[in-house]
Design an enzyme around this catalytic site. Structure first.
Site, mmCIF file in Angstrom:
data_model
loop_
_atom_site.group_PDB
_atom_site.id
_atom_site.type_symbol
_atom_site.label_atom_id
_atom_site.label_comp_id
_atom_site.label_asym_id
_atom_site.label_seq_id
_atom_site.Cartn_x
_atom_site.Cartn_y
_atom_site.Cartn_z
ATOM 1 N N LYS A 193 0.838 -1.209 0.000
ATOM 2 C CA LYS A 193 0.000 0.000 0.000
ATOM 3 C C LYS A 193 0.870 1.255 0.000
ATOM 4 C CE LYS A 193 -1.778 2.734 2.909
ATOM 5 N NZ LYS A 193 -1.674 4.022 2.172
ATOM 6 N N GLU A 267 10.278 0.508 10.192
ATOM 7 C CA GLU A 267 11.290 1.548 9.929
ATOM 8 C C GLU A 267 10.605 2.875 10.211
ATOM 9 O OE1 GLU A 267 14.354 0.948 8.806
ATOM 10 O OE2 GLU A 267 14.252 -1.034 7.898
ATOM 11 N N CYS A 301 13.896 10.027 6.882
ATOM 12 C CA CYS A 301 13.876 9.511 8.258
ATOM 13 C C CYS A 301 15.268 9.562 8.879
ATOM 14 C CB CYS A 301 13.320 8.101 8.284
ATOM 15 S SG CYS A 301 14.041 7.026 7.046
ATOM 16 N N GLU A 398 10.994 14.972 15.469
ATOM 17 C CA GLU A 398 11.290 14.872 14.037
ATOM 18 C C GLU A 398 10.465 15.936 13.306
ATOM 19 O OE1 GLU A 398 9.804 11.366 11.787
ATOM 20 O OE2 GLU A 398 11.837 11.221 10.990
HETATM 21 P P1 NAI Z 1 2.081 7.981 8.413
HETATM 22 O O1 NAI Z 1 2.925 7.123 9.263
HETATM 23 O O2 NAI Z 1 0.678 8.256 8.831
HETATM 24 O O3 NAI Z 1 1.992 7.377 6.929
HETATM 25 C C1 NAI Z 1 2.818 6.361 6.421
HETATM 26 C C2 NAI Z 1 1.983 5.307 5.736
HETATM 27 O O4 NAI Z 1 1.185 4.633 6.713
HETATM 28 C C3 NAI Z 1 0.988 5.815 4.702
HETATM 29 O O5 NAI Z 1 0.922 4.878 3.642
HETATM 30 C C4 NAI Z 1 -0.317 5.831 5.459
HETATM 31 O O6 NAI Z 1 -1.462 5.715 4.636
HETATM 32 C C5 NAI Z 1 -0.190 4.610 6.325
HETATM 33 N N1 NAI Z 1 -0.984 4.582 7.547
HETATM 34 C C6 NAI Z 1 -1.478 5.641 8.271
HETATM 35 N N2 NAI Z 1 -2.136 5.207 9.347
HETATM 36 C C7 NAI Z 1 -2.052 3.850 9.345
HETATM 37 C C8 NAI Z 1 -2.511 2.823 10.230
HETATM 38 N N3 NAI Z 1 -3.185 3.106 11.332
HETATM 39 N N4 NAI Z 1 -2.222 1.535 9.922
HETATM 40 C C9 NAI Z 1 -1.520 1.234 8.816
HETATM 41 N N5 NAI Z 1 -1.079 2.151 7.951
HETATM 42 C C10 NAI Z 1 -1.326 3.454 8.205
HETATM 43 O O7 NAI Z 1 2.841 9.333 8.200
HETATM 44 P P2 NAI Z 1 2.249 10.761 7.777
HETATM 45 O O8 NAI Z 1 0.967 11.031 8.486
HETATM 46 O O9 NAI Z 1 2.240 10.828 6.310
HETATM 47 O O10 NAI Z 1 3.348 11.727 8.339
HETATM 48 C C11 NAI Z 1 3.329 12.141 9.690
HETATM 49 C C12 NAI Z 1 4.715 12.307 10.222
HETATM 50 O O11 NAI Z 1 5.355 11.050 10.279
HETATM 51 C C13 NAI Z 1 5.631 13.141 9.370
HETATM 52 O O12 NAI Z 1 5.494 14.488 9.677
HETATM 53 C C14 NAI Z 1 6.989 12.608 9.726
HETATM 54 O O13 NAI Z 1 7.475 13.238 10.874
HETATM 55 C C15 NAI Z 1 6.723 11.170 10.023
HETATM 56 N N6 NAI Z 1 7.058 10.300 8.893
HETATM 57 C C16 NAI Z 1 8.209 9.623 8.947
HETATM 58 C C17 NAI Z 1 8.583 8.819 7.910
HETATM 59 C C18 NAI Z 1 9.863 8.104 7.957
HETATM 60 O O14 NAI Z 1 10.280 7.517 6.964
HETATM 61 N N7 NAI Z 1 10.528 8.103 9.095
HETATM 62 C C19 NAI Z 1 7.783 8.689 6.695
HETATM 63 C C20 NAI Z 1 6.539 9.408 6.750
HETATM 64 C C21 NAI Z 1 6.228 10.190 7.820
#
Ligand code: NAI
Ligand code: MG
Length: 487
Positions: A193, A267, A301, A398
């Site tokens: 996804k 991750e 990240c 972050e």
């Molecule tokens: P997120 O963690 O919500 O999104 C990442 C993925 O998880 C997306 O595909 C999303 O649709 C999915 N997702 C969301 N809720 C879920 C759930 N309950 N169960 C399974 N999958 C789910 O991240 P978001 O909201 O885009 O970003 C928020 C913050 O997270 C950012 O500001 C950043 O600080 C951090 N982030 C860190 C990342 C990294 O690689 N370390 C990548 C993305 C965000």
């Protein structure tokens, strides 16, 4: 939209615009789900829009997979696991992975342009980093597919079955490759996804996978938001969950998976220290600092978001860093001269603005080069905070944006203590002439990856992953194979 120079007043000479053509890629008006080797309309009947964050223009309407769609995708992956892909010998799986890798190379420009349009990242990064590394991941894992018996997991290590994989928006194609390539090489089938703001390159990859002739159901790609992700990781038909994204969602997933017997790798976020000693080659370190935090708008990240400068060189480094930042060009992601592209989404821009306001309120000094932001789209100028203390929010949380927090230290011991003073543990950087000090630091830094005199360098043969709030499990290298094997 034209690129906007951030040059200092008085040195105001302009580059000619040099846009990459967007004609190379055809964007469909509407996209369906990739299940069982074909594109099928969602049972949910719902779609959502993905935007170009640099202009706020809608790019396409994309299917929102609901529970019935998740069921169908998992059932299709199960069937392929039992009847086709899961039964193929490694040398046969390898041929398909090589085919995918070559197709990514052949269609590299198409992937790069589409990635920059949907994500907002500069074309020079999607072209020179994301796409070549995605191809490299498939090549690397193709090489392992027929050699798993020699990888140290026993003579005939078995796949886990069906992998449910959820990825973020910062490296959409590359994260898809990081998830799919090792899973397929080890004989698992996948339901992937992509993130809701950046689904398009994964859907282009679905087309490549269909053309490569993989058995139907070996790879299924379902688009949707967090509810689709939650439905996938919670599905009883999934044997292994792999997630890259926020620490917050990672914790929810860990709770959802606990006690189910599913295997899990996470991750998550980071707040890496990039440590510069007084004997470091300063100009090289400045390039590494810029690459560490301004690469991909800081949506990384493992970004070097906390710069730790040894006190005796702090002013000199900061001075050169500011001069260097004044030469960065922010603007049209499709312009080959652009260094800093758009922030991926409105919510992410709001988050960056909120944390930067907190930094100012807590008394750190905010600085940005003169920088005119385009009128439309989501933008944030490269920003440096000096006078940051360890308790400041901008030193702890972050930010995931082009914002650097600068702290100082006097001794190597103090550098280690400050670097490790974080709930995260994904990456770190060390800049010094002394080899012995690099090793001394690397032994003490609590981080999954430690770069020495470089930063943000990736290779499929090198395992990547973190500790504590940065998650667990490794991707890449031999260690990354273990995450997909019943070993
Ligand atoms: P997120 O963690 O919500 O999104 C990442 C993925 O998880 C997306 O595909 C999303 O649709 C999915 N997702 C969301 N809720 C879920 C759930 N309950 N169960 C399974 N999958 C789910 O991240 P978001 O909201 O885009 O970003 C928020 C913050 O997270 C950012 O500001 C950043 O600080 C951090 N982030 C860190 C990342 C990294 O690689 N370390 C990548 C993305 C965000
Ligand atoms: Mg988008």
């Amino acid at each position: 939209m034209t690129s906007v120079s951030t040059t200092t007043p008085g040195t105001d000479w302009e580059y000619a615009p040099s846009p990459e053509s967007r004609e190379i890629v055809t964007i469909q008006r509407e996209y369906n789900l990739f299940i069982g080797g074909e594109f099928v309309p969602p049972a949910s009947g719902e779609h959502f829009t993905t935007l170009n964050p640099a202009t706020e223009e809608p790019l396409a309407s994309v299917a929102q997979a609901g529970p019935a769609d998740v069921d169908r995708a998992v059932a299709s992956a199960r069937k392929a696991s039992e009847a086709s892909w899961g039964r193929l010998p490694g040398r046969e799986r390898a041929k398909y992975l090589y085919r995918i890798a070559r197709a990514i190379q052949e269609r590299a420009r198409e992937f790069a342009v589409l990635e920059s349009l949907d994500n907002g990242k500069p074309i020079k990064e999607s072209r020179d980093v994301d796409v070549p590394l995605a191809a490299a991941h498939f090549f690397y894992h193709a090489g392992w597919a027929d050699k798993l018996g020699y990888a140290g997991f026993g003579p005939d290590p078995r796949p886990l079955g069906v992998a449910g994989q959820v990825i973020p928006w910062n490296f959409p194609l590359l994260m898809a490759a990081w998830k799919l390539a090792p899973a397929l090489a080890t004989g698992n089938t996948c339901v992937l996804k992509p993130a809701e703001t950046t689904p398009l390159t994964a859907l282009l990859l679905a087309g490549v996978i269909a053309e490569a002739g993989l058995p139907p159901g070996a790879v299924n790609i379902i688009t949707g938001d967090g509810s689709t992700g939650a439905g996938l990781v919670g599905h009883p038909g999934v044997d292994k969950v792999a997630f890259t994204g926020s620490t917050e969602v990672g914790k929810e997933i860990q709770a959802a998976v606990a006690g189910t017997g599913k295997r899990l790798t996470l991750e998550l976020g980071g707040k890496a220290a990039n440590v510069v000693f007084d004997d470091a080659p300063i100009d090289q370190a400045v390039e590494g600092i810029v690459n560490g935090i301004f690469f991909n708008q800081g949506h990384v990240c493992c970004a070097g978001s906390r710069l730790l400068l040894q006190e005796s060189v702090a002013d000199a480094v900061l001075d050169r860093l500011k001069r260097r930042l004044a030469t960065l060009r922010l603007g049209d992601p499709l312009d080959k001269n652009t260094d800093i592209g758009a922030i991926n989404s409105r919510p992410q821009l709001d988050k960056i603005e909120g944390l930067v306001a907190a930094g100012e309120a807590e008394g750190a000094q905010r600085w940005s080069p003169p920088c005119q932001l385009p009128a439309r789209g989501y933008w944030f100028p490269p920003t440096v905070f000096s006078g940051v203390s360890q308790s400041h929010k901008i030193a702890r949380e972050e930010i995931f944006g082009p914002v650097l927090s600068v702290l100082t230290f006097r001794t190597p011991e103090e550098a280690v203590a400050k670097a490790n003073n974080t709930p995260y543990g994904l990456s770190a950087g060390v800049w010094t002439e002394k080899g012995s000090r690099i090793l001394w630091m690397a032994q003490r830094l609590r981080a999954g990856v430690v770069w020495a005199n470089t930063y943000n360098r990736f290779d499929p043969a090198s395992p990547f992953g973190g500790y504590t709030e940065s998650g667990f499990g490794r991707e890449g290298g031999r260690a990354g194979l273990a995450a997909y094997l019943d070993a």
